[in-house]
Design an enzyme around this catalytic site. Structure first.
Site, PDB file in Angstrom:
ATOM      1  N   CYS A 198     -21.174  70.043  57.390  1.00  0.00           N
ATOM      2  CA  CYS A 198     -22.605  70.286  57.199  1.00  0.00           C
ATOM      3  C   CYS A 198     -23.304  70.459  58.544  1.00  0.00           C
ATOM      4  O   CYS A 198     -22.976  69.773  59.516  1.00  0.00           O
ATOM      5  CB  CYS A 198     -23.233  69.105  56.448  1.00  0.00           C
ATOM      6  SG  CYS A 198     -22.837  69.114  54.695  1.00  0.00           S
ATOM      7  N   VAL A 227     -28.163  58.368  63.270  1.00  0.00           N
ATOM      8  CA  VAL A 227     -26.736  58.738  63.272  1.00  0.00           C
ATOM      9  C   VAL A 227     -26.547  60.221  63.608  1.00  0.00           C
ATOM     10  O   VAL A 227     -25.709  60.575  64.445  1.00  0.00           O
ATOM     11  CB  VAL A 227     -26.072  58.387  61.918  1.00  0.00           C
ATOM     12  CG1 VAL A 227     -24.595  58.791  61.906  1.00  0.00           C
ATOM     13  CG2 VAL A 227     -26.212  56.890  61.638  1.00  0.00           C
ATOM     14  N   ARG A 286     -14.356  69.456  58.081  1.00  0.00           N
ATOM     15  CA  ARG A 286     -14.025  68.863  59.386  1.00  0.00           C
ATOM     16  C   ARG A 286     -12.720  68.062  59.317  1.00  0.00           C
ATOM     17  O   ARG A 286     -12.268  67.505  60.310  1.00  0.00           O
ATOM     18  CB  ARG A 286     -15.152  67.917  59.822  1.00  0.00           C
ATOM     19  CG  ARG A 286     -16.403  68.637  60.255  1.00  0.00           C
ATOM     20  CD  ARG A 286     -17.520  67.663  60.527  1.00  0.00           C
ATOM     21  NE  ARG A 286     -17.218  66.727  61.579  1.00  0.00           N
ATOM     22  CZ  ARG A 286     -17.251  67.011  62.870  1.00  0.00           C
ATOM     23  NH1 ARG A 286     -17.570  68.218  63.263  1.00  0.00           N
ATOM     24  NH2 ARG A 286     -16.967  66.091  63.777  1.00  0.00           N
ATOM     25  N   LYS A 340     -15.540  60.620  48.351  1.00  0.00           N
ATOM     26  CA  LYS A 340     -15.133  61.805  49.127  1.00  0.00           C
ATOM     27  C   LYS A 340     -14.659  61.393  50.525  1.00  0.00           C
ATOM     28  O   LYS A 340     -13.643  61.891  51.014  1.00  0.00           O
ATOM     29  CB  LYS A 340     -16.327  62.759  49.250  1.00  0.00           C
ATOM     30  CG  LYS A 340     -16.195  63.805  50.340  1.00  0.00           C
ATOM     31  CD  LYS A 340     -17.372  64.737  50.375  1.00  0.00           C
ATOM     32  CE  LYS A 340     -18.475  64.357  51.325  1.00  0.00           C
ATOM     33  NZ  LYS A 340     -18.177  64.507  52.751  1.00  0.00           N
ATOM     34  N   ASN A 341     -15.427  60.460  51.144  1.00  0.00           N
ATOM     35  CA  ASN A 341     -15.139  60.139  52.542  1.00  0.00           C
ATOM     36  C   ASN A 341     -13.981  59.149  52.709  1.00  0.00           C
ATOM     37  O   ASN A 341     -13.656  58.771  53.833  1.00  0.00           O
ATOM     38  CB  ASN A 341     -16.417  59.647  53.234  1.00  0.00           C
ATOM     39  CG  ASN A 341     -17.439  60.782  53.347  1.00  0.00           C
ATOM     40  OD1 ASN A 341     -17.088  61.951  53.154  1.00  0.00           O
ATOM     41  ND2 ASN A 341     -18.673  60.455  53.663  1.00  0.00           N
ATOM     42  N   ASP A 368     -26.280  58.955  54.910  1.00  0.00           N
ATOM     43  CA  ASP A 368     -26.138  59.795  53.710  1.00  0.00           C
ATOM     44  C   ASP A 368     -27.076  59.366  52.570  1.00  0.00           C
ATOM     45  O   ASP A 368     -27.193  60.069  51.575  1.00  0.00           O
ATOM     46  CB  ASP A 368     -24.690  59.746  53.205  1.00  0.00           C
ATOM     47  CG  ASP A 368     -23.734  60.197  54.278  1.00  0.00           C
ATOM     48  OD1 ASP A 368     -23.598  61.383  54.475  1.00  0.00           O
ATOM     49  OD2 ASP A 368     -23.161  59.315  54.954  1.00  0.00           O
TER      50      ASP A 368
HETATM   51  N1  EPU Z   1     -19.786  62.070  67.349  1.00  0.00           N
HETATM   52  C1  EPU Z   1     -19.622  62.542  68.630  1.00  0.00           C
HETATM   53  N2  EPU Z   1     -18.348  62.918  69.026  1.00  0.00           N
HETATM   54  C2  EPU Z   1     -17.279  62.831  68.192  1.00  0.00           C
HETATM   55  C3  EPU Z   1     -17.464  62.325  66.876  1.00  0.00           C
HETATM   56  C4  EPU Z   1     -18.732  61.959  66.476  1.00  0.00           C
HETATM   57  O1  EPU Z   1     -20.583  62.637  69.396  1.00  0.00           O
HETATM   58  O2  EPU Z   1     -16.167  63.196  68.612  1.00  0.00           O
HETATM   59  C5  EPU Z   1     -21.141  61.706  66.888  1.00  0.00           C
HETATM   60  C6  EPU Z   1     -21.640  62.641  65.787  1.00  0.00           C
HETATM   61  O3  EPU Z   1     -22.145  63.839  66.302  1.00  0.00           O
HETATM   62  C7  EPU Z   1     -22.665  61.804  65.082  1.00  0.00           C
HETATM   63  C8  EPU Z   1     -22.095  60.385  65.224  1.00  0.00           C
HETATM   64  O4  EPU Z   1     -21.129  60.432  66.280  1.00  0.00           O
HETATM   65  O5  EPU Z   1     -23.903  61.887  65.736  1.00  0.00           O
HETATM   66  C9  EPU Z   1     -21.453  59.824  63.978  1.00  0.00           C
HETATM   67  O6  EPU Z   1     -20.438  60.716  63.532  1.00  0.00           O
HETATM   68  P1  EPU Z   1     -19.140  60.182  62.750  1.00  0.00           P
HETATM   69  O7  EPU Z   1     -17.944  60.574  63.543  1.00  0.00           O
HETATM   70  O8  EPU Z   1     -19.339  58.748  62.441  1.00  0.00           O
HETATM   71  O9  EPU Z   1     -19.220  61.043  61.434  1.00  0.00           O
HETATM   72  P2  EPU Z   1     -18.068  61.863  60.742  1.00  0.00           P
HETATM   73  O10 EPU Z   1     -16.796  61.109  60.735  1.00  0.00           O
HETATM   74  O11 EPU Z   1     -18.078  63.268  61.232  1.00  0.00           O
HETATM   75  C10 EPU Z   1     -18.427  60.789  58.377  1.00  0.00           C
HETATM   76  C11 EPU Z   1     -18.759  61.322  57.024  1.00  0.00           C
HETATM   77  C12 EPU Z   1     -20.222  61.716  56.973  1.00  0.00           C
HETATM   78  C13 EPU Z   1     -21.062  60.474  57.278  1.00  0.00           C
HETATM   79  C14 EPU Z   1     -20.672  59.913  58.650  1.00  0.00           C
HETATM   80  C15 EPU Z   1     -21.401  58.631  58.987  1.00  0.00           C
HETATM   81  C16 EPU Z   1     -16.691  62.311  56.323  1.00  0.00           C
HETATM   82  C17 EPU Z   1     -15.922  63.535  55.992  1.00  0.00           C
HETATM   83  N3  EPU Z   1     -17.940  62.482  56.750  1.00  0.00           N
HETATM   84  O12 EPU Z   1     -18.663  61.878  59.260  1.00  0.00           O
HETATM   85  O13 EPU Z   1     -20.484  62.132  55.658  1.00  0.00           O
HETATM   86  O14 EPU Z   1     -22.415  60.827  57.279  1.00  0.00           O
HETATM   87  O15 EPU Z   1     -19.251  59.657  58.673  1.00  0.00           O
HETATM   88  O16 EPU Z   1     -21.132  57.647  58.054  1.00  0.00           O
HETATM   89  O17 EPU Z   1     -16.195  61.192  56.183  1.00  0.00           O
HETATM   90  C18 EPU Z   1     -21.422  63.461  54.000  1.00  0.00           C
HETATM   91  O18 EPU Z   1     -20.649  62.880  53.223  1.00  0.00           O
HETATM   92  O19 EPU Z   1     -22.340  64.252  53.631  1.00  0.00           O
HETATM   93  C19 EPU Z   1     -21.272  63.233  55.426  1.00  0.00           C
HETATM   94  C20 EPU Z   1     -21.850  63.993  56.357  1.00  0.00           C
END
Ligand code: EPU
Length: 469
Positions: free
Chosen positions: A151, A363, A127, A53-54, A341
């Site tokens: 989420c 995280v 997102r 998915k990611n 995850d």
């Molecule tokens: N963060 C910030 N500011 C930002 C972006 C992120 O403070 O502008 C913080 C977040 O709040 C969090 C941390 O940085 O505390 C990590 O967030 P990240 O940006 O790495 O996560 P994401 O890209 O929003 C993706 C996956 C998540 C997975 C995380 C970590 C997708 C669509 N989602 O999220 O997957 O947990 O990376 O590996 O790729 C899931 O599949 O259930 C899921 C939540």
């Protein structure tokens, strides 16, 4: 008398209505909202996982950057994919199925601006719209981003994304229901450093820098396997990207990118979830499509808890080999650490381990919402504000309940529980499958955001349950 404007408005409202009905339908997945599970049976059998998915959702966005169509293989039928498909279609991308199951062809030749309301209606709770910014700025000179969902596992801000886009030269304007972006002078390569190795912000930089004018250097980048696979796709399209060993990624912008043909990396989060289900239910599951390299860290922990696995060319067999499960101390982290995850599904197995386990979530600041239901089912789990894993993290001293202490073994008993989020939801299913007696798990539609055909897979593995619409 109706005017052309009235007709256009009616057509748009009709399109929005259909889009939101489609998103809702996708979200409830097969029109199932509740599952009544009679637990206590081991899950046994073979299931297959498709593309992650990611990665898949980002690869679909990358197709926007090509001048020719792309072919993505192993695309899972999950609602997050349907949301991104809808978003691409409102921007004029033609999306069709290919010859083999899981093939998706994305033709971006007629990309066009979309109405804010249409984007909003299609974005649903995802997102991903934030990642459309770079490609749309390159293609159309502007982009709109609705207020984002995803989420509820923490604040999930987009400040890193906006900051890097500004550094590329984008003009960011906050509007009442979202953000408008433009690039009056084009986008230029930049020297960037992330405050935290965010997956999404690293993808934002990659998708923007590949067509920006000049060189971009990103320090403190995320290097998850899904990001490396996105880099492989972009390289196939014509991008020039180097990855150094110290979280530094360098991108030389190019004038033109072509479409790609690519088989998506398997979903290691889904694989880990089924592995945890095998362990908690004392079962034996062969996860077809799973590979060792991307699961190295998970496999170490799985073995330490007392699980067993056999690595095959076409997948990994995960099973409970008998004997007592053992407690562990886990800290979730960015790659190559233990993925956030993975912790929710594994916590169910830890309720069956002999002794005290600790899970320090570093995280997301609020990823233990799923634990209340487990306590209701008989688990002994305490949540703490302190950093209990051994290393202080950025959530320490900030009142976030981000460490869990799990004492086992405890018998779980059936209960009525409600799914809070994607991974927490899958862990609720595992809890119900492990528990003695009957559980009703509601709001299971969320699980279809990231787990393809999970109901069919549960049947294949011998789970005993009834569905309610
Ligand atoms: N963060 C910030 N500011 C930002 C972006 C992120 O403070 O502008 C913080 C977040 O709040 C969090 C941390 O940085 O505390 C990590 O967030 P990240 O940006 O790495 O996560 P994401 O890209 O929003 C993706 C996956 C998540 C997975 C995380 C970590 C997708 C669509 N989602 O999220 O997957 O947990 O990376 O590996 O790729 C899931 O599949 O259930 C899921 C939540």
């Amino acid at each position: 008398m109706s005017t052309v404007l009235d007709e256009a408005r009616a057509a748009r409202e009709d399109a929005l209505h259909r889009a939101s009905a489609a998103n809702h339908g996708a979200a409830v997945g097969m029109n199932v909202d509740k599952v009544t599970i009679r637990g206590g049976r081991p899950l046994v059998g073979r299931i297959e996982v498709k593309g992650a998915k990611n990665l898949v959702t980002k690869a679909m966005v990358a197709a926007l950057l090509g001048e020719t169509p792309s072919l993505l293989k192993d695309v899972p039928n999950i609602s997050d994919v349907r949301i991104v498909r809808g978003l691409l279609e409102v921007h004029g991308v033609k999306v069709t199925e290919g010859d083999e199951p899981g093939d998706m062809i994305l033709d971006p030749v007629d990309v066009e601006s979309a109405h804010f309301a249409a984007i909003d209606a299609h974005a649903g709770s995802s997102r991903i719209p934030i990642l459309f910014c770079g490609p749309l700025l390159h293609r159309l000179g502007e982009a709109f981003i609705p207020d984002l969902g995803g989420c509820r596992i923490g604040d999930r801000p987009i400040d890193f994304h906006l900051e890097v886009l500004r550094k590329f030269g984008a003009v960011v304007e906050k509007q009442p229901n979202g953000i408008r972006m433009s690039a009056p002078n084009g986008l230029k390569g930049a020297k960037l450093e992330l405050p935290y190795p965010s997956v999404g912000a690293t993808e934002q930089v990659l998708l923007t820098a590949v067509r920006a004018d000049g060189i971009t250097e990103l320090k403190n980048a995320a290097i998850e396997p899904e990001i490396m696979d996105l880099i492989h796709i972009l390289q196939k399209m014509g991008a020039i990207i180097t990855v150094d060993t110290d979280r530094v990624i360098r991108i030389e912008g190019v004038d033109r990118l072509e479409g790609y043909t690519h088989r998506a990396l398997f979903d290691r989060n889904e694989a880990a979830s089924w592995a945890a289900a095998a362990l908690a239910t004392q079962g034996d599951i062969f996860v077809g499509g799973a590979r060792q390299p991307e699961m190295l860290t998970f496999l170490n922990v799985f073995r330490k808890v007392g699980g067993a696995f056999d690595i095959h060319d076409d997948g990994i067999r995960f099973y409970h080999p008998g004997g007592d499960l053992k407690p562990v101390i886990i800290e979730t982290d960015v790659h190559p650490g233990f993925m956030t995850d993975w912790q929710q599904p594994l916590v169910i197995a830890l309720t069956q381990a002999h002794g005290t386990s600790i899970v320090h979530e570093t995280v997301y600041e609020q990823r233990f919402g799923f634990v209340d239901a487990l306590v209701k089912m008989g688990a002994t789990i305490q949540i703490h504000r302190e950093c209990l894993g051994g290393h202080p993290c950025r959530f320490g001293q900030r009142n976030f309940n981000h460490s869990a202490v799990i004492t086992g073994p405890t018998k779980l008993y059936g209960a009525d529980i409600e799914v809070p989020d994607l991974r927490g939801g899958f862990s609720h299913l595992i809890a119900a499958l492990t528990a003695e007696g009957s559980s009703t798990v509601s709001n299971v539609g969320i699980i279809s955001r990231g787990y393809e055909n999970f109901i069919t897979k549960l049947r294949l593995l011998g789970a005993d349950f009834d569905l309610e619409g």
